[in-house]
Design an enzyme around this catalytic site. Structure first.
Site, PDB file in Angstrom:
ATOM      1  N   PHE A 113       0.852  -1.183   0.000  1.00 45.47           N
ATOM      2  CA  PHE A 113       0.000   0.000   0.000  1.00 45.47           C
ATOM      3  C   PHE A 113       0.895   1.243   0.000  1.00 45.47           C
ATOM      4  O   PHE A 113       1.887   1.298   0.738  1.00 45.47           O
ATOM      5  CB  PHE A 113      -0.886  -0.032   1.243  1.00 45.47           C
ATOM      6  CG  PHE A 113      -1.965   1.004   1.254  1.00 45.47           C
ATOM      7  CD1 PHE A 113      -3.087   0.857   0.464  1.00 45.47           C
ATOM      8  CD2 PHE A 113      -1.853   2.124   2.069  1.00 45.47           C
ATOM      9  CE1 PHE A 113      -4.086   1.812   0.482  1.00 45.47           C
ATOM     10  CE2 PHE A 113      -2.854   3.079   2.091  1.00 45.47           C
ATOM     11  CZ  PHE A 113      -3.967   2.927   1.297  1.00 45.47           C
ATOM     12  N   ASP A 184       2.740  -6.089   7.611  1.00 46.11           N
ATOM     13  CA  ASP A 184       1.521  -5.290   7.697  1.00 46.11           C
ATOM     14  C   ASP A 184       0.331  -6.230   7.487  1.00 46.11           C
ATOM     15  O   ASP A 184       0.236  -6.899   6.449  1.00 46.11           O
ATOM     16  CB  ASP A 184       1.549  -4.182   6.646  1.00 46.11           C
ATOM     17  CG  ASP A 184       0.418  -3.183   6.848  1.00 46.11           C
ATOM     18  OD1 ASP A 184      -0.663  -3.610   7.319  1.00 46.11           O
ATOM     19  OD2 ASP A 184       0.599  -1.997   6.528  1.00 46.11           O
ATOM     20  N   TYR A 209     -10.245  -0.973  11.249  1.00 45.37           N
ATOM     21  CA  TYR A 209     -11.516  -0.518  10.659  1.00 45.37           C
ATOM     22  C   TYR A 209     -11.896  -1.322   9.428  1.00 45.37           C
ATOM     23  O   TYR A 209     -12.965  -1.123   8.883  1.00 45.37           O
ATOM     24  CB  TYR A 209     -11.455   0.976  10.307  1.00 45.37           C
ATOM     25  CG  TYR A 209     -10.210   1.400   9.544  1.00 45.37           C
ATOM     26  CD1 TYR A 209     -10.103   1.160   8.187  1.00 45.37           C
ATOM     27  CD2 TYR A 209      -9.148   2.010  10.205  1.00 45.37           C
ATOM     28  CE1 TYR A 209      -8.957   1.521   7.486  1.00 45.37           C
ATOM     29  CE2 TYR A 209      -7.998   2.375   9.518  1.00 45.37           C
ATOM     30  CZ  TYR A 209      -7.911   2.131   8.152  1.00 45.37           C
ATOM     31  OH  TYR A 209      -6.781   2.482   7.482  1.00 45.37           O
ATOM     32  N   LYS A 210     -11.006  -2.225   8.988  1.00 44.62           N
ATOM     33  CA  LYS A 210     -11.318  -3.058   7.819  1.00 44.62           C
ATOM     34  C   LYS A 210     -12.068  -4.301   8.292  1.00 44.62           C
ATOM     35  O   LYS A 210     -13.188  -4.182   8.780  1.00 44.62           O
ATOM     36  CB  LYS A 210     -10.034  -3.355   7.040  1.00 44.62           C
ATOM     37  CG  LYS A 210      -9.466  -2.080   6.388  1.00 44.62           C
ATOM     38  CD  LYS A 210      -8.102  -2.268   5.749  1.00 44.62           C
ATOM     39  CE  LYS A 210      -7.628  -0.945   5.128  1.00 44.62           C
ATOM     40  NZ  LYS A 210      -6.191  -0.903   4.875  1.00 44.62           N
ATOM     41  N   ARG A 356     -12.905  -4.223  -6.905  1.00 42.90           N
ATOM     42  CA  ARG A 356     -12.507  -5.028  -5.751  1.00 42.90           C
ATOM     43  C   ARG A 356     -13.722  -5.371  -4.876  1.00 42.90           C
ATOM     44  O   ARG A 356     -14.547  -4.502  -4.592  1.00 42.90           O
ATOM     45  CB  ARG A 356     -11.493  -4.213  -4.959  1.00 42.90           C
ATOM     46  CG  ARG A 356     -10.840  -4.927  -3.825  1.00 42.90           C
ATOM     47  CD  ARG A 356      -9.735  -4.080  -3.262  1.00 42.90           C
ATOM     48  NE  ARG A 356     -10.258  -2.921  -2.539  1.00 42.90           N
ATOM     49  CZ  ARG A 356      -9.602  -2.295  -1.566  1.00 42.90           C
ATOM     50  NH1 ARG A 356      -8.386  -2.681  -1.220  1.00 42.90           N
ATOM     51  NH2 ARG A 356     -10.132  -1.274  -0.943  1.00 42.90           N
TER      52      ARG A 356
HETATM   53  C1  LIG Z   1      -5.572   0.501   4.763  1.00 36.82           C
HETATM   54  C2  LIG Z   1      -4.084   0.489   4.789  1.00 36.82           C
HETATM   55  C3  LIG Z   1      -3.356   1.550   5.343  1.00 36.82           C
HETATM   56  C4  LIG Z   1      -4.045   2.790   5.859  1.00 36.82           C
HETATM   57  O1  LIG Z   1      -3.298   3.433   6.839  1.00 36.82           O
HETATM   58  P1  LIG Z   1      -4.024   4.473   7.809  1.00 36.82           P
HETATM   59  O2  LIG Z   1      -2.930   5.172   8.496  1.00 36.82           O
HETATM   60  O3  LIG Z   1      -4.916   3.691   8.720  1.00 36.82           O
HETATM   61  O4  LIG Z   1      -4.834   5.390   6.952  1.00 36.82           O
HETATM   62  C5  LIG Z   1      -1.979   1.441   5.399  1.00 36.82           C
HETATM   63  N1  LIG Z   1      -1.335   0.340   4.926  1.00 36.82           N
HETATM   64  C6  LIG Z   1      -2.012  -0.685   4.366  1.00 36.82           C
HETATM   65  C7  LIG Z   1      -1.276  -1.871   3.867  1.00 36.82           C
HETATM   66  C8  LIG Z   1      -3.400  -0.626   4.253  1.00 36.82           C
HETATM   67  O5  LIG Z   1      -4.068  -1.623   3.677  1.00 36.82           O
END
Ligand SMILES: *Cc1c(COP(=O)(O)O)cnc(C)c1O
Length: 397
Positions: A113, A184, A209-210, A356
């Protein structure tokens, strides 16, 4: 046995919606509103500042962390909540680099990400010690693990394709080469079983939150392998990661163990919503959640492929290599997703062409999959996406 009808009944799911986006933001657990109201009125309202002791607010980050530990294969006492995932990525990466001070390469992959990669870039430029962020294709990570690498920072499940890395194997190879690992779990926690302790992962981070349904902006978690817990420097040396915050010493001394990864005042209201969401996870067995998730994604792929030859599967076909999401590539994917949302099937779009769909057995069942497939077939075969209204991009896709 996990009773999936019972877990589904615990969520507020809007009428006429099939929600296939729990991989971005989980839905509202029905009792979370009451829990929030209780915490606001009975704790914040009545206790005021004494809530930190009386209601146990100060221990919420580790108490909730222990509930998440169960879902990611960690022992209690090694997970703590706070901040957002991007911050926790930074913290874990900085700590990991510090444990391997003589090396200069951070290995990651192009399926990571962007925020994780941006955080690495920012840290590198701030350290100004000649570190390199080496980004390879996801399939090339294993071969890229060498004695040169300080830290391997990988998101286990690719947010775009759902491709899943083999945590155990990559971690073992990393350790053979003296590489520290940062995993992660953003698209893993609550989606697939994880065994952090079994894989001997060094650091892990994730959001709640996911798939964990903690609510928009719910706090992130960080795990530190007990082997490193008293050696890892937290990088963000805030007062609540101090060994004795209420001694108000002028110099920082890291707390023992995972507590040092705390930074500042915990978000008690957000933690209350997350804590309520975790009650539903207490009704589940992760292996059964995974089995049902695989069944749902297989059913979805078979249905969509049979009806929509114009969509190309962008996720691994082998369920063992796939997280809990299915992605299809389609050049007009953005418009197609908007047309689906207008018809009650909520998925999302990830540039440049990925449609997705997330599958969350806690509240999605076979009937939902079949109904979604029918609507997708209608939208695709009848080109219902081909309307101007569906082609203007909103801020959040
Ligand atoms: C959703 C996601 C994030 C989002 O980070 P936030 O700081 O919570 O906005 C970061 N890394 C990955 C791999 C994600 O899937």
């Amino acid at each position: 046995m996990t009773d999936f009808a019972a877990t589904k009944a615990r969520f507020h799911l809007p009428e006429g919606v099939i929600y296939l986006d729990g991989n971005s933001l989980g839905p509202l657990p029905k009792h979370a509103s009451d829990r929030m109201a209780q915490v606001m009125q009975n704790e914040w309202g009545e206790m005021l500042i004494t809530g930190w002791n009386k209601a146990g607010w100060m221990d919420q980050p580790t108490r909730v962390g222990d509930r998440i530990a169960r879902l990611i294969g960690a022992q209690p006492g090694h997970v703590v909540m706070g901040d957002t995932l991007s911050i926790k990525v930074y913290q874990a990466l900085a700590s990991a680099l510090k444990l391997n001070e003589n090396r200069r390469v951070i290995l990651s992959d192009s399926g990571n990400f962007p925020s994780d990669l941006y955080m690495a870039e920012g840290l590198i430029s701030f350290l100004d010690q000649g570190h390199e962020l080496r980004v390879v294709a996801p399939e090339e990570v294993e071969d890229a693990i060498t004695d040169e690498v300080a830290v391997m920072m990988i998101t286990e499940v690719d947010y775009r394709t759902g491709r899943m890395h083999d945590m155990k194997r990559l971690t073992a190879k990393a350790h053979q080469h003296g590489v520290v690992t940062v995993w992660d779990l953003a698209h893993t926690a609550g989606a697939t079983p994880v065994d952090l302790a079994g894989a001997d992962a060094d650091f892990a981070v994730g959001c709640t939150y996911k798939y964990l349904n903690g609510g928009p902006g719910a706090p992130a978690f960080i795990y530190v392998n007990p082997r490193h817990a008293n050696a890892a420097l937290p990088a963000l040396s805030g007062w609540l990661g101090h060994d004795a915050p209420f001694d108000f010493e002028l110099n920082y001394r890291p707390a023992k163990g995972i507590q040092r990864m705390r930074v500042g005042t915990p978000p008690i209201l957000a933690l209350a919503a997350l804590d309520a969401a975790l009650d539903i996870w207490d009704m589940t067995d992760m292996a059964q959640v995974r089995a049902k998730s695989v069944a749902l994604t297989e059913r979805f792929i078979a249905g969509v492929e049979a009806a929509c030859p114009m969509l190309r599967l962008a996720s691994p076909r082998d369920a063992a290599q796939r997280g809990s999401q299915v992605s299809f590539a389609f050049p007009e994917g953005y418009a197609a997703i908007q047309a689906l949302i207008a018809r009650g099937v909520i998925g999302d779009f990830r540039a440049p062409d990925i449609m997705r769909f997330g599958f969350t057995p806690l509240y999605i069942d076979e009937g939902d999959v079949d109904a979604a497939v029918n609507i997708i077939a209608d939208v695709m075969t009848n080109r219902l996406w081909d309307a101007d209204a569906y082609k203007t991009r909103a801020k959040v896709t």
